[in-house]
Design a protein around this motif. Structure first.
Motif, PDB file in Angstrom:
ATOM      1  N   LEU A  30       0.681  -5.064   3.067  1.00 14.63           N
ATOM      2  CA  LEU A  30       0.510  -5.269   1.633  1.00 14.63           C
ATOM      3  C   LEU A  30       1.223  -4.228   0.780  1.00 14.63           C
ATOM      4  CD1 LEU A  30      -3.285  -6.215   1.548  1.00 14.63           C
ATOM      5  CD2 LEU A  30      -1.303  -7.703   1.906  1.00 14.63           C
ATOM      6  N   GLY A  31       2.037  -3.393   1.382  1.00 13.70           N
ATOM      7  CA  GLY A  31       2.819  -2.429   0.624  1.00 13.70           C
ATOM      8  C   GLY A  31       1.948  -1.422  -0.103  1.00 13.70           C
ATOM      9  N   ASP A  32       2.146  -1.331  -1.437  1.00  9.05           N
ATOM     10  CA  ASP A  32       1.446  -0.299  -2.205  1.00  9.05           C
ATOM     11  C   ASP A  32       0.111  -0.782  -2.763  1.00  9.05           C
ATOM     12  OD1 ASP A  32       2.374  -2.104  -4.041  1.00  9.05           O
ATOM     13  OD2 ASP A  32       3.374  -0.643  -5.334  1.00  9.05           O
ATOM     14  N   PHE A  33      -0.400  -1.905  -2.263  1.00  8.11           N
ATOM     15  CA  PHE A  33      -1.698  -2.381  -2.734  1.00  8.11           C
ATOM     16  C   PHE A  33      -2.776  -1.400  -2.267  1.00  8.11           C
ATOM     17  CE2 PHE A  33      -5.122  -5.583  -3.328  1.00  8.11           C
ATOM     18  CZ  PHE A  33      -4.732  -6.063  -4.573  1.00  8.11           C
ATOM     19  N   PRO A  34      -3.809  -1.162  -3.088  1.00  8.18           N
ATOM     20  CA  PRO A  34      -4.846  -0.186  -2.712  1.00  8.18           C
ATOM     21  C   PRO A  34      -5.473  -0.476  -1.357  1.00  8.18           C
ATOM     22  CG  PRO A  34      -5.056  -0.761  -5.013  1.00  8.18           C
ATOM     23  CD  PRO A  34      -4.000  -1.681  -4.441  1.00  8.18           C
TER      24      PRO A  34
END
Length: 333
Positions: A30-34
């Motif tokens: 999800l990459g930079d998702f929290p």
């Protein structure tokens, strides 16, 4: 390596054991998702209404207390009698040791024990495993697009205009609740949720069980126990009929990210702009009640052009593609 069946829904130690691996894999996907919260993972491991879940964890040794990988498998008692759905995650540092293969073999053994020959699993395009799954006999049955809205960049006045009533949908009042549906809307909400069976699902053969009061109340209670809130916004006619709804989840231990679970408009209420109005009003709710939230994500079948267009109109950006693969365990056996 040792594979154990664990119970993260009931045992805090088991939840803590798999949380690092789950966070590492989702962080990669999800990459930079929290980061995934503990309550969100707990809910994923909690049996749903008329469903069962088995969780397997892979440990480096008998003494290890933190897992290097996990598999979450679920199956339904009142629908899809031949189906077992599973997710297999291996922490990046532990790959190429056969952990994923061992976990998947344990899942296939479970499907044989349950006499459920269809096994489906998913993968994000950010982790290039499509070729591997196909080589193992997996058949691509559905592709899903994840879309993300940056809540810090929302043009609030524009969303307020979009959330306002239009001549086509002015008879609908927007009603919202958290956790528990109001009793007077319960039956109509069950009917509205059945709309999800109309959504495109590619070549996936999946039977959507009808919703009823017991199922809905059971799911509400499970979410509360896990620590995840169900936030619902509905468009209601003067007669008390729900003409559309959208639902997002929130978790006290993960306030920086929000997830849209379902959005649906029953057939008789389509073509009135309710989907766009509801999702714009939902965003305003998020901004007011969750001011620290950075982003919201939603997943849609890649053929669901209408809902994808609604998301783009609101500023959601398309992120990675997710693929669902189906395995025929009867053939493998």
């Amino acid at each position: 390596m040792q594979i154990r069946e664990i119970d993260p829904a009931q045992r805090p130690a088991d939840l803590a054991a798999i949380l690092p691996a789950a966070r590492a894999v989702l962080g990669e996907q999800l990459g930079d998702f929290p980061a995934l919260s503990a309550s969100q993972l707990r809910l994923s491991c909690t049996p749903d209404w008329q469903e069962q879940i088995a969780v397997f964890a892979a440990y480096d040794s008998r003494e290890a207390t933190v897992a290097d990988g996990l598999a979450i498998s679920e199956w339904s008692f009142d629908s899809n009698p031949d189906l077992l759905s599973t997710t297999v995650w291996v922490a990046p540092h532990a790959r190429r040791r056969g952990i994923g293969s061992a976990l998947f073999e344990r899942v296939l053994k479970l499907s044989t024990e349950l006499k459920r020959p269809r096994v489906v699993t998913n993968a994000a395009a950010t982790v290039p495993v499509d070729a591997l799954l196909t080589a193992r006999g997996g058949r691509l049955v559905e592709t899903v697009t994840r879309s993300v809205l940056n809540l810090r960049a929302v043009d609030r006045p524009a969303f307020e205009r979009t959330a306002g009533a239009t001549p086509k949908n002015s008879r609908y009042q927007l009603v919202r609740w958290t956790d528990r549906c109001p009793e007077e809307l319960l039956d109509s909400f069950c009917t509205a949720m059945d709309t999800m069976s109309d959504a495109p699902q590619g070549d996936m053969v999946y039977e959507h069980a009808l919703n009823d009061r017991a199922r809905l109340r059971g799911r509400e209670e499970l979410s509360v126990r896990a620590g995840v809130r169900r936030n619902v916004l509905a468009a209601v006619t003067p007669g008390g009929e729900i003409g559309g709804f959208t639902m997002f989840s929130s978790a006290p231990d993960g306030p920086q990210s929000l997830d849209i679970w379902d959005t649906g408009v029953p057939r008789d209420h389509r073509g009135l702009g309710l989907g766009l109005r509801l999702k714009a009003a939902q965003t305003l709710w998020m901004l007011d009640e969750f001011p620290t939230a950075r982003a919201v994500q939603t997943f849609n079948n890649s053929d669901n052009h209408h809902m994808l267009a609604v998301n783009r109109a609101l500023g959601y950006r398309a992120s990675e593609r997710w693929s669902w693969f189906e395995f025929d365990n009867s053939a493998l056996a």
